[in-house]
Write a protein that holds these residues in place. Structure first.
Motif, mmCIF file in Angstrom:
data_model
loop_
_atom_site.group_PDB
_atom_site.id
_atom_site.type_symbol
_atom_site.label_atom_id
_atom_site.label_comp_id
_atom_site.label_asym_id
_atom_site.label_seq_id
_atom_site.Cartn_x
_atom_site.Cartn_y
_atom_site.Cartn_z
ATOM 1 N N ARG A 378 -20.257 28.599 -15.852
ATOM 2 C CA ARG A 378 -21.499 28.606 -16.120
ATOM 3 C C ARG A 378 -22.331 29.809 -16.468
ATOM 4 N NH1 ARG A 378 -23.403 23.418 -12.064
ATOM 5 N NH2 ARG A 378 -24.771 22.753 -14.064
ATOM 6 N N CYS A 379 -21.819 30.485 -17.488
ATOM 7 C CA CYS A 379 -22.210 31.939 -17.404
ATOM 8 C C CYS A 379 -22.946 32.156 -18.903
ATOM 9 C CB CYS A 379 -21.009 32.576 -17.742
ATOM 10 S SG CYS A 379 -19.915 32.355 -19.129
ATOM 11 N N SER A 380 -22.961 31.127 -19.805
ATOM 12 C CA SER A 380 -23.786 31.480 -21.056
ATOM 13 C C SER A 380 -22.982 32.959 -21.572
ATOM 14 C CB SER A 380 -25.116 31.623 -20.975
ATOM 15 O OG SER A 380 -25.740 30.416 -20.173
ATOM 16 N N TYR A 555 -19.991 24.247 -24.300
ATOM 17 C CA TYR A 555 -19.851 25.534 -23.326
ATOM 18 C C TYR A 555 -21.092 26.126 -23.970
ATOM 19 C CZ TYR A 555 -17.565 26.441 -27.907
ATOM 20 O OH TYR A 555 -17.029 26.538 -29.026
ATOM 21 N N GLY A 556 -21.495 27.294 -22.998
ATOM 22 C CA GLY A 556 -22.596 28.127 -23.492
ATOM 23 C C GLY A 556 -23.888 27.247 -23.787
ATOM 24 N N SER A 557 -23.961 26.132 -22.867
ATOM 25 C CA SER A 557 -24.933 25.334 -22.758
ATOM 26 C C SER A 557 -25.694 24.989 -24.193
ATOM 27 C CB SER A 557 -26.267 25.884 -22.033
ATOM 28 O OG SER A 557 -25.759 26.214 -20.550
ATOM 29 N N GLY A 751 -27.841 23.818 -18.944
ATOM 30 C CA GLY A 751 -26.710 23.437 -18.094
ATOM 31 C C GLY A 751 -26.224 24.831 -17.333
ATOM 32 N N GLU A 752 -26.482 26.182 -17.491
ATOM 33 C CA GLU A 752 -26.194 27.383 -17.040
ATOM 34 C C GLU A 752 -27.234 28.004 -16.390
ATOM 35 O OE1 GLU A 752 -22.400 28.468 -19.698
ATOM 36 O OE2 GLU A 752 -24.403 28.165 -20.656
ATOM 37 N N SER A 753 -28.694 27.740 -16.743
ATOM 38 C CA SER A 753 -29.599 28.207 -16.017
ATOM 39 C C SER A 753 -29.551 28.747 -14.490
ATOM 40 C CB SER A 753 -31.006 27.636 -16.319
ATOM 41 O OG SER A 753 -31.451 27.776 -17.750
HETATM 42 CU CU1 CUM Z 1 -19.485 30.211 -19.554
HETATM 43 S S1 CUM Z 1 -18.890 28.577 -18.889
HETATM 44 MO MO1 CUM Z 1 -19.632 27.140 -20.093
HETATM 45 O O1 CUM Z 1 -20.021 28.171 -21.394
HETATM 46 O O2 CUM Z 1 -18.404 26.180 -20.435
#
Ligand code: CUM
Ligand code: MCN
Length: 798
Positions: A378-380, A555-557, A751-753
């Motif tokens: 969850r890092c963008s 991924y990356g929202s 999703g990552e905020s």
């Molecule tokens: Cu950087 S974890 Mo999400 O992007 O799947």
């Protein structure tokens, strides 16, 4: 690119009772999940299916001198033992990583991290496979490992990648961003500068479902079907085809229900390839599913950045420059999962929410004898690290100048009228209103009250100190555009394919892949909104490369910013054709047909009672299609976003720090988010809650640790601590709505905020409890012993 449309307006809950934009529609997928009918990879059972267990190295750095599988092969239920030698025959001994490095599928010569894949045992059941794996004898020549990035760059460090001709040390790459000279000049002139070292420890996404695959080679059809835990089925299909040589149309990747990804399921892992190779060789389906410790010890980790940050400012707190230097531990292979042109992900968004004149960043990446990875959880794409850095620095600066951390933020925010805004490191922020979100959070948190309470406790020498932390973060999510962002050369667009059936219901197929985010609901809501259909009459399909349109995955929202846009555009294309059919049915000219968002119906201009629903139009499309149109009612859109989207928010955390034990209690946790127009507020709330819990895990407990011998000492749930309901406080969430100007429905990702935004708020809060005694930073994870040491150091411990 996108069909013209006014779109739903901010703050106006549309939806019109049909489950469109802004309605809190219950998650369609939950029926099967809560009744035990989910279908995960480990649920897949095929006739004759064999099981694969991987033999892993106990050493972090060792040469493999010999592998003897005979004792395993002698076992009744063991079918085969595979080593690199067997894979070499099929050219499958190595595989490319997403950053163009080459990783051993099974170790060919030298082990480079603990638990690396050395051999595989294929057996009739899982127990036999496991017993067999224990009987495989591997002769290792143990070498000195190096697990720390700084140590790895020392001249006398053991060379990890000695198989690479051009690699003389453990240095992978240097990267820089921004304007060094301009930044130096600003720092030279600055009235005030501050500097802080901070580590973003190694984390692991640790989804509930570990990684796994069921590979099934069909020699009759010459076709390879792989059910696998994948966040990006199509990209994985292309890579599978390239690695295996099986033509892409003969490869089918199916990602059934996925029990959480959090970035862990973006890369390709050796286990997938081994299962596929084994199925090809043995001509039977082969299942491989990881155990927990295998997942934590070997699959894509997150973070592991050692950062030094500096700010330059005027005496009254105007930030003029930011400088950062990073040492990145990438593990044994460069295998970060991110757009290929961004070796440090989107870390260069480290100017954050602030209008800063000059910025410069440099980074060095190193190989170590640890598992590969670096971008996940969850890092963008490393916005987590960037936000942590800038939000920590702003707090340090506020303390240096003795001004309120809320005020210093307000003073430096990019003003709402400055959007679209180009940052010093080249990002084009689409929209924002940072002050509004901060004001809302301050009010919800009763900020002034807690500041007074904090002071009172200091004056009364209370047993428990109060700390208040703020984070006003900006995210960047929704990669593409394809020209900037690609995975293994494939442009990062996404897709939606909408087919309306004769009876008026529809199937939407998308190129993204949900892992729990609720796409089956929210994507149906987008179509419901755009076509005036009922949300229950739309089924969303994903995760099967044989039927879904090509997309780059989730991924990356990016799902809402990219595939969500594609869904809206596809629905609008259907709406355009629907007008022509409506004209035919209503015996009017097509130019006279209007669509009414409120009723969801098509009617003749000036004659609202001459109207027709999408259901009637669907029937017309198949049973009475106009001569000017093809029969049927469907549309596809491949959406290449013109820009990314920039969600943001302000989080305020109030903690109580126990001076006797170093324990931290959450008094208050306020999260105000802005993700533009909201599709489903309840799902957004769920995303925020989950991400905040993970932010608490990050700040307080989680870390993958290694000892000097390269043993993973934090490689299971006894040692890698995830927060449970016990550690999670009550979250108070709020929102503001600043639509994205370039997105068809004005939505940004979300999703990552919460994982991106919350760790600095928490660390700022804990630090803030001790600021008056001179503490400027507390390293994560802030376990009680870490906090107590800081208390002790400044004479606050009891
Ligand atoms: Cu950087 S974890 Mo999400 O992007 O799947
Ligand atoms: N949403 C909405 N309105 C908006 C924005 C989003 O209603 N304006 C909804 C979306 O429609 C979607 C959800 O919120 O149902 C998340 O959307 P988005 O921000 O587009 O993110 P993605 O769907 O692309 O999900 C990816 C993101 C990432 S990168 C990680 S990591 C993560 C996260 O989502 N992994 C998760 N949340 C997760 N949640 C669960 N349950 N499991 C994971 O593995």
């Amino acid at each position: 690119q996108h069909a013209e449309d006014d779109g739903p307006q901010p703050e106006k809950h549309c939806g019109h009772g049909r489950g469109g934009m802004g309605e809190e529609v219950s998650r369609k997928e939950d029926k099967r999940f809560i009744t035990g009918r989910g279908n995960y990879v480990d649920d897949i059972k095929k006739p004759g299916m064999l099981h694969c267990e991987i033999v892993r190295s106990p050493h972090a750095h060792a040469r493999v001198k010999d592998i003897d599988g005979s004792r395993a092969e002698a076992m009744d239920d063991v079918v085969a033992v595979l080593t690199a030698e067997d894979l070499l025959e099929h050219d499958l001994a190595t595989m490319p990583t997403l950053m163009d490095d080459t990783q051993d599928v099974l170790v060919n010569d030298k082990v480079k991290f603990q638990s690396q894949e050395v051999a595989a045992v294929i057996a009739k059941d899982r127990y036999a496979a496991k017993d067999g794996a224990e009987r495989v004898e591997v002769d290792y020549e143990v070498l000195d490992p190096v697990v720390d990035a700084a140590d790895a760059l020392e001249e006398d460090a053991p060379l990890i990648r000695d198989e690479l001709d051009d690699q003389e040390d453990n240095h992978i790459f240097d990267w820089e961003t921004g304007d060094r000279e301009a930044t130096e000049a600003v720092f030279d002139d600055a009235a005030v500068t501050i500097e802080e070292d901070m580590e973003y420890q190694r984390l692991h996404p640790a989804p509930i479902e570990t990684c796994g695959a069921v590979a099934d080679w069909d020699p009759g059809m010459d076709k390879m079907t792989v059910h696998m835990t994948s966040q990006a089925p199509h990209a994985h299909r292309t890579l599978f085809s390239q690695v295996s040589g099986i033509p892409e149309h003969k490869v089918r990747i199916v990602s059934p229900d996925v029990g959480g990804g959090f970035g862990n399921k973006v890369p390709i892992y050796p286990g997938y390839v081994v299962a596929a190779a084994a199925s090809y060789v043995l001509e039977e389906p082969v299942k491989w599913v990881e155990e927990r410790s295998e997942n934590i010890q070997t699959t894509g980790f997150a973070r592991d950045y050692d950062m030094t940050g500096e700010l330059a400012a005027t005496e009254d707190g105007e930030i003029t420059g930011v400088k950062v230097d990073v040492l990145a531990n990438h593990g044994a292979y460069n295998a970060a999962a991110q757009p290929s042109k961004f070796p440090a992900g989107f870390f260069n968004i480290f100017t954050g929410s602030y209008d800063i004149e000059a910025a410069y960043g440099s980074l060095t990446a190193a190989f170590t004898n640890t598992a590969p990875g670096g971008v996940a959880y969850r890092c963008s794409f490393r916005v987590t690290e960037a936000v942590y850095l800038i939000e920590r620095l702003v707090k340090v600066l506020a303390d240096e100048l003795d001004v309120d951390p809320a005020e210093i933020r307000r003073k430096n925010f990019i003003p709402s009228e400055a959007f679209p805004y180009e940052s010093a490191t080249g990002w084009n922020y689409d929209s924002g209103d940072y002050e509004k979100a901060l004001d809302k959070a301050l009010e919800m948190a009763d900020y002034d009250h807690y500041r007074e309470e904090q002071q009172r406790r200091i004056e009364e020498d209370a047993d428990k100190l109060l700390g208040i932390g703020i984070s006003s973060f900006t995210e960047v999510v929704g990669a593409g555009p394809g020209k900037q962002c690609d995975i293994a050369g494939i442009e990062m667009f996404d897709s939606a394919d909408l087919r309306v059936n004769p009876t008026g219901n529809a199937v939407l197929r998308v190129g993204v892949q949900t892992q729990g985010q609720g796409h089956e609901t929210t994507f149906a809501q987008i179509v419901a909104e755009e076509l005036g259909m009922d949300v229950d009459s739309i089924t969303v399909e994903h995760g099967d490369t044989d039927t879904e349109p090509y997309g780059l995955g989730t991924y990356g929202s990016r799902s809402t910013p990219v595939a969500g846009a594609a869904a809206a555009v596809a629905a609008r294309k259907v709406r355009d054709k629907a007008k022509s059919i409506a004209a035919n049915e209503l015996e009017a000219a097509e130019e006279d047909i209007e669509w009414d968002r409120e009723s969801g119906e098509f009617h003749v201009a000036g004659a609202p009672d001459r109207s027709i629903t999408i259901t009637e139009i669907a029937a017309g499309a198949y049973m009475n299609h106009p001569d000017s149109e093809e029969p049927g009612l469907e549309a596809t859109n491949y959406y290449d976003p013109p820009e990314m989207t920039y969600p943001f928010g302000s989080y305020i955390v109030v903690v109580e720090v126990d001076r006797e034990t170093g324990e931290v209690d959450f008094e208050k946790f306020v999260a105000v988010d802005d993700c533009g127009n909201r599709i489903n507020p309840m799902i957004i709330e769920g995303q925020i809650h989950g991400g905040l819990a993970q932010g608490i895990g990050t700040a307080m407990m989680e870390e993958v640790t290694y000892d000097d011998n390269g043993n993973v000492t934090g490689g299971d749930f006894m040692n890698y601590l995830l927060p449970t309901a016990n550690e999670i406080p009550n979250f108070e969430t709020g929102h503001t709505v600043t639509p994205s100007p370039h997105h068809p429905i004005g939505a940004k990702g979300v999703g990552e905020s919460p994982t991106v935004g919350s760790p600095p708020a928490i660390v700022n809060a804990v630090t803030d409890a001790m600021t008056h005694a001179g503490v400027s930073h507390v390293e994560m994870p802030m376990t009680p012993d870490v906090v107590w040491e800081h208390l002790d150091e400044v004479g606050l411990a009891q």
